[in-house]
Scaffold this motif. Structure first.
Motif, short mmCIF file in Angstrom:
data_model
loop_
_atom_site.label_atom_id
_atom_site.label_comp_id
_atom_site.label_asym_id
_atom_site.label_seq_id
_atom_site.Cartn_x
_atom_site.Cartn_y
_atom_site.Cartn_z
N ALA A 197 0.83 -1.21 0.00
CA ALA A 197 0.00 0.00 0.00
C ALA A 197 0.86 1.26 0.00
N GLU A 198 1.89 1.27 0.82
CA GLU A 198 2.78 2.43 0.88
C GLU A 198 3.51 2.63 -0.44
N VAL A 199 3.97 1.54 -1.03
CA VAL A 199 4.69 1.64 -2.30
C VAL A 199 3.75 2.18 -3.38
N LEU A 200 2.53 1.67 -3.44
CA LEU A 200 1.58 2.16 -4.44
C LEU A 200 1.32 3.65 -4.26
N GLU A 201 1.20 4.08 -3.03
CA GLU A 201 0.97 5.50 -2.76
C GLU A 201 2.15 6.35 -3.23
N LEU A 202 3.36 5.93 -2.92
CA LEU A 202 4.54 6.68 -3.33
C LEU A 202 4.72 6.68 -4.84
N VAL A 203 4.51 5.53 -5.46
CA VAL A 203 4.65 5.42 -6.92
C VAL A 203 3.58 6.27 -7.61
N TYR A 204 2.37 6.19 -7.12
CA TYR A 204 1.27 7.00 -7.67
C TYR A 204 1.66 8.48 -7.64
N GLY A 205 2.15 8.95 -6.50
CA GLY A 205 2.55 10.35 -6.38
C GLY A 205 3.66 10.73 -7.32
N ALA A 206 4.64 9.86 -7.47
CA ALA A 206 5.76 10.14 -8.38
C ALA A 206 5.29 10.22 -9.82
N LEU A 207 4.38 9.33 -10.20
CA LEU A 207 3.86 9.34 -11.57
C LEU A 207 3.05 10.61 -11.84
N VAL A 208 2.25 11.02 -10.88
CA VAL A 208 1.47 12.26 -11.03
C VAL A 208 2.41 13.46 -11.16
N GLU A 209 3.43 13.51 -10.31
CA GLU A 209 4.39 14.63 -10.35
C GLU A 209 5.07 14.74 -11.71
N LYS A 210 5.30 13.61 -12.35
CA LYS A 210 5.97 13.63 -13.66
C LYS A 210 4.98 13.77 -14.82
N GLY A 211 3.68 13.85 -14.51
CA GLY A 211 2.69 14.08 -15.56
C GLY A 211 2.17 12.84 -16.25
N TYR A 212 2.41 11.67 -15.70
CA TYR A 212 1.91 10.43 -16.28
C TYR A 212 0.53 10.10 -15.73
N ASP A 213 -0.21 9.27 -16.44
CA ASP A 213 -1.48 8.73 -15.94
C ASP A 213 -1.11 7.55 -15.05
N PRO A 214 -1.19 7.71 -13.73
CA PRO A 214 -0.70 6.67 -12.83
C PRO A 214 -1.43 5.34 -12.95
N ILE A 215 -2.71 5.37 -13.24
CA ILE A 215 -3.45 4.11 -13.35
C ILE A 215 -2.94 3.31 -14.55
N ASN A 216 -2.84 3.96 -15.70
CA ASN A 216 -2.34 3.26 -16.89
C ASN A 216 -0.93 2.73 -16.68
N GLN A 217 -0.09 3.51 -16.06
CA GLN A 217 1.31 3.11 -15.87
C GLN A 217 1.42 1.94 -14.89
N ILE A 218 0.68 1.99 -13.80
CA ILE A 218 0.75 0.91 -12.80
C ILE A 218 0.15 -0.37 -13.38
N VAL A 219 -0.96 -0.25 -14.11
CA VAL A 219 -1.54 -1.44 -14.76
C VAL A 219 -0.55 -2.02 -15.76
N GLY A 220 0.09 -1.17 -16.54
CA GLY A 220 1.09 -1.65 -17.50
C GLY A 220 2.20 -2.42 -16.80
N TYR A 221 2.65 -1.90 -15.68
CA TYR A 221 3.71 -2.60 -14.93
C TYR A 221 3.22 -3.94 -14.39
N ILE A 222 2.05 -3.94 -13.78
CA ILE A 222 1.54 -5.18 -13.19
C ILE A 222 1.30 -6.24 -14.27
N MET A 223 0.76 -5.84 -15.41
CA MET A 223 0.47 -6.79 -16.48
C MET A 223 1.73 -7.35 -17.14
#
Length: 88
Positions: free
Chosen positions: A22-48
């Motif tokens: 949970a903590e990792v997802l929160e930190l990764v989500y924040g980093a992706l948002v800060e860099k202007g990425y769509d965090p949901i698409n990026q995290i799903v891409g990684y998991i898949m």
């Protein structure tokens, strides 16, 4: 001199702190948002795919997410979904 007939006792070694999914997802989500990425698409891409390049290296996010098994990330996401949507 050691006596080979006696059993050696190994003291319990505390495992190196593993990051919480949970903590990792929160930190990764924040980093992706800060860099202007769509965090949901990026995290799903990684998991898949398991391809860490879906995750930015900003704020050490890529390194962090690779420390957690992908099935643990998916389990955390499913638990959050069930808690927020299905257990009302």
């Amino acid at each position: 001199m050691n006596n080979i007939e006696n059993t050696q006792i190994m003291e319990h070694v505390k495992p190196i702190d593993q990051p919480n999914a949970a903590e990792v997802l929160e930190l990764v989500y924040g980093a992706l948002v800060e860099k202007g990425y769509d965090p949901i698409n990026q995290i799903v891409g990684y998991i898949m795919s398991g391809d860490p390049t879906y995750i930015t290296s900003h704020n050490n996010a890529r390194s962090l997410i690779m420390k957690v098994e992908r099935d643990e990330l998916l389990e955390e996401l499913m638990a959050a979904y069930v808690d927020s949507r299905l257990r009302k």
